[in-house]
Scaffold this active site. Structure first.
Site, PDB file in Angstrom:
ATOM      1  N   TYR A 110       9.819  11.220  14.620  1.00 46.32           N
ATOM      2  CA  TYR A 110       9.547  11.056  16.005  1.00 46.32           C
ATOM      3  C   TYR A 110      10.816  11.824  16.071  1.00 46.32           C
ATOM      4  O   TYR A 110      10.914  11.329  18.263  1.00 46.32           O
ATOM      5  CB  TYR A 110      10.258   9.499  15.520  1.00 46.32           C
ATOM      6  CG  TYR A 110       8.748   8.892  15.899  1.00 46.32           C
ATOM      7  CD1 TYR A 110       8.222   8.544  16.879  1.00 46.32           C
ATOM      8  CD2 TYR A 110       8.952   7.930  14.209  1.00 46.32           C
ATOM      9  CE1 TYR A 110       6.870   6.997  16.947  1.00 46.32           C
ATOM     10  CE2 TYR A 110       7.720   6.967  14.168  1.00 46.32           C
ATOM     11  CZ  TYR A 110       6.680   7.207  15.360  1.00 46.32           C
ATOM     12  OH  TYR A 110       5.594   6.127  15.602  1.00 46.32           O
ATOM     13  N   GLU A 197       5.047   0.822 -15.233  1.00 47.85           N
ATOM     14  CA  GLU A 197       4.009   1.053 -14.187  1.00 47.85           C
ATOM     15  C   GLU A 197       4.001   0.534 -13.172  1.00 47.85           C
ATOM     16  O   GLU A 197       4.207   0.888 -11.741  1.00 47.85           O
ATOM     17  CB  GLU A 197       2.527   1.298 -14.403  1.00 47.85           C
ATOM     18  CG  GLU A 197       1.698   2.419 -13.209  1.00 47.85           C
ATOM     19  CD  GLU A 197       0.187   2.276 -13.557  1.00 47.85           C
ATOM     20  OE1 GLU A 197      -0.089   2.534 -14.622  1.00 47.85           O
ATOM     21  OE2 GLU A 197      -0.596   2.293 -12.630  1.00 47.85           O
ATOM     22  N   ASP A 249      -1.178   1.713 -17.557  1.00 51.95           N
ATOM     23  CA  ASP A 249      -1.902   0.923 -17.613  1.00 51.95           C
ATOM     24  C   ASP A 249      -3.005   2.428 -18.588  1.00 51.95           C
ATOM     25  O   ASP A 249      -2.242   3.530 -18.969  1.00 51.95           O
ATOM     26  CB  ASP A 249      -3.472   0.882 -16.483  1.00 51.95           C
ATOM     27  CG  ASP A 249      -2.606  -0.930 -15.639  1.00 51.95           C
ATOM     28  OD1 ASP A 249      -2.132  -1.420 -16.413  1.00 51.95           O
ATOM     29  OD2 ASP A 249      -2.819  -0.479 -14.681  1.00 51.95           O
TER      30      ASP A 249
END
Lengths: 368, 635
Positions: A110, A197, A249
């Site tokens: 910004y 995870e 996973d």
């Protein structure tokens, strides 16, 4: 895969004070000014951060940044914008360092969105370019990224005068501070670190009081881990010698996350030496676990095209190709075309993971 | 089938009488009668006044050059206040009768020579040097047309420097002959030397006007040392003398050996024999330029070699050209083995020294269409493996008569002259327009933003030197919508050509160039870009198309010279076009860079003890230096 070439890795400095940063920035600025005054073409030599410029250190099992650089100069219109953006951000960093402050990536964007073509990805990329050009890690240039990681367990810390234990912060645990390098680790009662995870698995573990029963620290990066989370895991491993186990996973994305905790990632390869935890172990969910723990067919999912493509690409990475156990697991996944989430274990009962799966795996040293 | 028989043939006459009638018209024909039958440019009323002005002004300019020559020879300087005044008055508007007078202060015509000039078939110079009017029939054609259209006589007033007073002559061209009407001392005011020619003719002045003005304007551009005044029908335009820089006075030079033709050589030999049958060496050195003692000996050896080639039945020139024109040979230039192999297949009709041929190709001597002239006798012998001593067909002492009597010797001599390298012909017989005159003369009229000038070295065609100069002008005040005629200014021997644009070899050559290579246009037409080419061809006895002399006739050498010169100036222009393109891109880049330079300087200003403004200005200087753009260029 990039053509292998003998190249030297870039050595990155891990710590730097505000004064040191000011000095480095001024050196660069003076060099640029001198070029301008002498009518030369001012520029930066920026190490490439792309896929073509990394070195895999087989012995240490870590991905480092290579030494390929490209020149960004002012008078070459192809690089004018990038050069100007770099110099502009350096002046912003300079100002922050003078006041001994940190900046977030968003704050930097910004400062002049127009200059960055109204896209924060541009300024974020330039920030990393600056860090790697100066040969320091991003925290050194005093830019912090919002941290989203959480840590629970018997860990006593001190940050800006507050001392606290991560077990005493309720079930939400401690939101890992973006200023992780300024956090002091006072004491640790845990025997190992279990990195999870995703949040969902974390919630299950916390509800079962797994960390209290097993004397461990639970850490999650909520998906792709941020720098602060990875840095905490590394510090615990390096400073306290805690073994690190990772639960993800059983899919290509999970393996990728696990790999980046362990070895670093290509895009942030210049920070590997500061973030990677080569001794981290991939505990599960391994593709071979699906059969071993008799995960019912109903709980397994078919891999998508994207998953398969990603998996096949990963199989070609030297750190997986040359690692028998990793490549065996990944090949098995590709062969079966099956993936499964940690939650699939819940088919055997909701406490199966905490009561059976994890203890059994740890006891059998069934990790890779 | 019934035969169509004209009524006049129905009356039977004797065979003898019939033949007599058929042969009746065979008789000596005067120049006047001839000129009535060829196109002298007076065919159309819109063109006739223009053609008369062209003929008169050419004569006037030649007369001024002759006066300059006389001054140069007598005084050592040729600068004087030369003037040509053209006056056109409409005498009878309804009939379109005009009076044209052209006054010059040139050399003048001696009183005794006026009758020759008005009567003779041609008054052009017979010397081998360039001049504007070279046939000497232009003004006569104008006079004939004047008489035919108005029936009025022509008037000549003239005075030479050495004559005491001007003399006035009136001649009538009516009734198929030239009749003197008046010859008298002229009492009026007249320049110290010069000529006034006037005649009455019918013409469409309003339609001829544009071309007359254009012609005078271009004439003035080429001749800054002559002041031109055109007073026509009340208007008056004056181009004052701007400079004393003049076109060099050409001097006669014998023909160049390279471009002599067999018939021409025979004529020259015969002419010499009529005077005195001298030795070949003397003849060659006297009749040709650029032949010296060594040249004679080399020439004789060359003739011997050529005779040897003839006896073996092959054409060395063809073989050499075959190699030098081959694209494949050019391609293989760098690969010696392949080149050698290819040369063996290319030249199979006779055994040559292939290795030597390959070496010559590599050196670039047998390339780009080079011909037999590039090789010396020694090289020629080695290349074609001529080992034996050859008997020369003639010696330096052989007389001209002996050669003339032997067709074979004449042929060998011609071939030898044509197949050997001689230095380029001297420029003395040419009248090139001085570079500064050409550039200044035209750029001041058209005000282009860029011009390029190329002057080809004089070469020769048909024994005469030829030189081509080209000035190209681009952009600036040159409008983008010029007509083809305006894009190509043709000048021949310092005379601008206006008519017969399309049939001129200069135009045809310009149209054959692929202008896209120079970013100026396309193939098959003149350039599309805002460009004007000024092409000047100078050569003694330049061959024109027709008597009107408004177009240069076909000539391979001239065509090639014009092409090379146009290509050379176009290459220069292309640099400018590229620069304009780059400059357009540079303009954008400058803007982009300066925008970023502001950020760079403010960033440095924040980090270092330095003024933002100083840094920006330094960067700006560097940006502008690195990305130049055309200043004030208009496109």
């Amino acid at each position: 895969m990039a053509k292998r070439r003998r190249q030297r890795r870039i050595v990155i400095k891990e710590g730097m004070s505000a004064e040191e940063l000011l000095e480095v920035l001024q050196d660069y600025a003076s060099g640029i000014l001198e070029d301008i005054q002498k009518g030369r073409n001012p520029g930066f030599n920026v190490p490439n951060r792309g896929t073509g410029n990394f070195i895999y250190d087989e012995r240490k099992d870590v991905i480092y940044l290579g030494d390929k650089k490209s020149k960004r100069t002012f008078h070459n219109v192809a690089t004018t914008a990038a050069f100007t953006q770099m110099l502009f951000i350096m002046s912003v960093l300079h100002e922050a360092a003078e006041r001994n402050k940190h900046l977030t990536k968003r704050e930097i964007y910004y400062q002049d969105p127009e200059l960055f073509n109204k896209d924060q990805k541009t300024s974020d990329g330039i920030l990393e370019d600056i860090a790697v050009t100066l040969g320091v890690t991003r925290p050194c240039i005093r830019v912090v990224a919002a941290a989203k990681g959480v840590c629970i367990g018997d860990l006593t810390l001190r940050e800006s005068g507050d001392t606290f234990n991560c077990n005493a912060l309720g079930r939400g645990g401690w939101s890992i501070s973006p200023f992780i390098d300024e956090v002091e680790i006072l004491d640790c009662g845990a025997e190992y670190v279990l990195v999870v995870e995703k949040d969902a698995a974390m919630i299950r573990l916390v509800e079962e009081d797994f960390h209290k029963r097993n004397k461990c620290l639970l850490i999650t990066g909520k998906g792709q881990p941020d720098i602060a989370t990875r840095r905490l895991v590394r510090r615990l491993n390096k400073e306290y010698g805690l073994p690190v186990f990772i639960l993800t996973d059983s899919d290509s994305y999970g393996m990728q996350i696990c790999s980046s905790y362990k070895r670093g990632s290509i895009s942030l390869s210049f920070e590997s030496s500061y973030l990677a935890v080569p001794k981290a172990r991939f505990l599960g969910l391994l593709p071979s676990d699906l059969d071993k723990f008799k995960i019912p067919q109903a709980a397994r999912l078919e891999m998508t095209e994207w998953d398969l493509k990603k998996a096949k690409t990963m199989l070609e990475y030297p750190w997986i190709k040359n690692n028998k156990r990793w490549s065996r697991e990944l090949s098995l996944m590709i062969k079966r075309r099956e993936k499964a989430e940690l939650q699939a274990l819940a088919k055997h009962g909701i406490t199966f993971m905490t009561d059976v799966y994890i203890p059994q795996k740890l006891a059998a040293k069934d990790w890779i | 089938m019934e035969q169509l028989v004209l009524t006049s043939f129905k009356k039977r006459i004797s065979r003898k009488k019939a033949e007599e009638r058929i042969h009746r018209h065979i008789r000596l024909q005067t120049a006047e009668e001839l000129l009535k039958r060829v196109d002298t440019g007076f065919g159309a009323k819109a063109r006739a006044p223009f053609q008369a002005v062209v003929e008169g002004v050419q004569n006037a300019a030649d007369a001024i050059d002759k006066a300059r020559e006389a001054l140069l020879r007598s005084r050592g300087s040729d600068d004087y206040d030369a003037r040509i005044k053209v006056a056109i008055d409409v005498v009878d508007k309804s009939r379109g009768e005009l009076k044209l007078s052209i006054l010059d202060n040139g050399i003048g015509i001696p009183r005794s020579k006026v009758k020759i000039i008005v009567r003779a078939g041609g008054t052009g110079t017979i010397e081998y040097k360039a001049s504007r009017s070279q046939q000497g029939i232009g003004w006569k054609a104008a006079a004939i047309y004047a008489n035919q259209s108005t029936g009025k006589p022509i008037e000549i007033i003239s005075k030479t420097f050495s004559e005491r007073y001007p003399h006035r002559h009136v001649y009538d061209y009516g009734k198929g002959k030239v009749t003197k009407v008046v010859e008298e001392r002229y009492e009026g005011e007249f320049p110290e030397h010069g000529t006034l020619m006037s005649l009455h003719l019918i013409g469409d002045y309003s339609r001829a006007r544009g071309n007359i003005y254009e012609f005078i304007k271009r004439m003035a551009a080429i001749h800054p040392y002559i002041s031109f005044t055109l007073r026509a029908n009340g208007d008056r335009i004056e181009y004052p003398k701007r400079s004393s820089k003049s076109i060099p006075v050409p001097s006669p030079v014998p023909p160049h050996p390279n471009s002599v033709e067999i018939g021409q050589l025979k004529d020259m030999l015969a002419a010499q024999v009529r005077i005195r049958s001298i030795s070949l060496a003397g003849f060659l050195q006297r009749s040709f330029c650029r032949i010296g003692n060594k040249g004679v000996n080399d020439l004789i050896e060359r003739a011997a070699i050529l005779r040897y080639f003839d006896s073996k039945g092959f054409f060395a020139g063809d073989i050499i050209r075959r190699i030098s024109q081959s694209e494949k040979v050019k391609e293989l230039k760098k690969d010696e083995n392949k080149l050698l192999k290819y040369l063996r297949t290319l030249v199979r009709d006779v055994e040559i020294d292939y290795a030597m041929a390959a070496r010559l190709v590599k050196k670039g001597r047998l390339s780009n269409g080079a011909n037999i002239r590039v090789l010396s006798n020694k090289e020629l012998r080695r290349l074609f493996l001529v080992e034996e001593d050859l008997k020369a067909p003639f010696t330096p002492k052989t007389t001209v008569g002996m050669i003339l009597n032997d067709e074979e010797k004449v042929r060998l001599l011609t071939e030898a002259l044509r197949s050997m390298a001689f230095p380029a012909p001297p420029m003395d017989s040419l009248m090139p327009i001085p570079k500064e005159v050409l550039i200044q003369g035209f750029t001041s009229i058209y005000e282009p933003e860029k011009h390029a000038y190329v002057e080809r070295k004089p070469t020769s065609s048909r024994g005469r030197p030829v030189q081509v100069q080209v000035l190209a002008m681009y952009g600036g005040r040159i409008p983008g919508d010029l007509k083809e005629q305006e894009k190509l200014v043709r000048i021949a021997n310092c005379t601008p050509l206006i008519y017969e644009f399309g049939s001129d070899i200069i135009t045809q050559t310009a149209r054959s160039i692929d202008w896209s290579l120079y970013k100026l246009g396309k193939k098959g037409s003149l350039p599309i870009a805002p460009v004007i080419f000024v092409v000047h061809v100078t050569s003694p006895q330049l061959k024109y198309l027709g008597v009107a002399k408004q177009a240069v006739g076909a000539d391979d050498v001239i065509a090639e010279e014009v092409k090379f010169a146009l290509q050379a100036v176009s290459r220069e222009l292309r640099k400018h076009v590229n620069f304009l393109e780059r400059s357009k891109a540079s303009g954008k880049a400058r803007e982009f860079l300066e925008r970023h330079a502001k950020v760079v300087s403010s960033s440095l200003g924040k980090m270092l003890e330095v003024k933002e403004k100083d840094v920006f200005e330094r960067l700006q200087v560097e940006i502008r230096r690195r990305r130049p753009i055309a200043e004030g260029g208009r496109r």
